[in-house]
Design an enzyme around this catalytic site. Sequence first.
Site, PDB file in Angstrom:
ATOM      1  N   ASN A 107       8.970  -7.537   1.087  1.00 21.05           N
ATOM      2  CA  ASN A 107       8.021  -7.215   0.028  1.00 21.05           C
ATOM      3  C   ASN A 107       8.714  -7.055  -1.326  1.00 21.05           C
ATOM      4  OD1 ASN A 107       5.258  -6.386  -0.752  1.00 21.05           O
ATOM      5  ND2 ASN A 107       6.285  -4.494  -1.313  1.00 21.05           N
TER       6      ASN A 107
ATOM      7  N   SER B 264      10.765  -4.144   3.030  1.00 18.48           N
ATOM      8  CA  SER B 264      10.436  -4.036   1.608  1.00 18.48           C
ATOM      9  C   SER B 264      11.712  -3.893   0.796  1.00 18.48           C
ATOM     10  CB  SER B 264       9.533  -2.825   1.359  1.00 18.48           C
ATOM     11  OG  SER B 264       8.358  -2.940   2.145  1.00 18.48           O
TER      12      SER B 264
END
Length: 331
Positions: free
Chosen positions: A133, A166
Amino acid sequence: MKFLSALTTALLSTAALAKNIVLTNDDGWASTEIRATYRELTNAGHNVYLVAPLEQRSGFGGTFTFSYTDKLLHDDQFHFKKEGDAAWGHEENDDHIWYFNATPAACVGFAFDYLLPTHFADVKIDLVVSGVNQGLNLDIPMFTISGTIGATYNAVYRGYSAVAFSGSTSNNSFYQDSLNDDSNAPANIYAKKVVEITSKLFESQGDNERVLPLGTGLNVNFPKVTTLVKEGSEECSDPQFVFSRLTGEHVAIPGLKLNETSGVFEFSNLKNGSIATGVKYNGIFDLPSENSVTENGCWTSVSAFSVDYSAPEQEANEAKALLGDLLVQRS
Ligand SMILES: *[C@@H]1O[C@H](CO)[C@@H](O)[C@H](O)[C@H]1NC(C)=O
Ligand SMILES: *[C@@H]1O[C@H](CO)[C@@H](O)[C@H](O)[C@H]1NC(C)=O
Ligand SMILES: *[C@@H]1O[C@H](CO)[C@@H](O)[C@H](O)[C@H]1NC(C)=O
């Protein structure tokens, strides 16, 4: 001979660890980070199906919504796919890279309910990877908000082992602008770390049928690396993994603040969490929270989560007692 046998062993061990992976995200199928992750997982010998939203769907959590038309009603944010194009499809030169005009959770549905059974003879998927992400997804508040994690727990609901990744990048970049081979580029460092941790998981899996325990997934957050590190701070290019927990007394809870000048509300984190986020019901109690790992130096947080959201026995019994004789035994 020695060379040959070493080569054979190397080939065999690669083949043994070649896995089938579904790769998704919430920034869209054309984001730099997901394309770097696709490239590195594929280079590691895996058979990867990239199945991700047409465009930016950050913050959609587990929302399960999808195109109600068979054609796109608008261009995506990069004008890569345009109004009038099909609502789902793949890269012209790669039938393993797919988009669907849907939320991340619905892309997981698209992969398992349509794409794999229809076009890939129900290939057995070993792992679902979501990310990397563009932005951190730390702690319980982000667990419910993040589309990256939403896709991950939707895969776990279905019985798959799944890991959310992420990074500390913030630019929502298009792979055709930003994907490169620079080993110092954060997207490439993160993608290599994805291969490092997934390879370790597959190695530990050995002959077991599952990678992770049933109903369990992982949430991984990478700190700022190379060009993202502020001048004067400690350099970081290979952040090691530290086991952490999703909850913590000092996690940031989303909040609001009225801007009196503009008359509109602005996002304002309650930075210090609360005694509720600090509860220790499940998990390993002495682990650090994710933010205290990732935001304090060159460390990557790794937390295990479960999709058994039920309150633990004692708290469930206390809640039950409060409802007293309102509750009946269903006949
Ligand atoms: C951010 O992303 C946009 C869209 O891909 C790109 O044009 C721009 O160069 C990127 N900026 C940086 C600083 O990477
Ligand atoms: C409040 O809004 C005004 C006007 O839009 C803006 O200039 C200002 O930066 C905002 N204040 C804060 C603290 O964000
Ligand atoms: C946040 O928590 C720390 C540690 O308990 C405390 O020292 C600090 O005063 C708190 N800050 C706010 C704004 O409540």
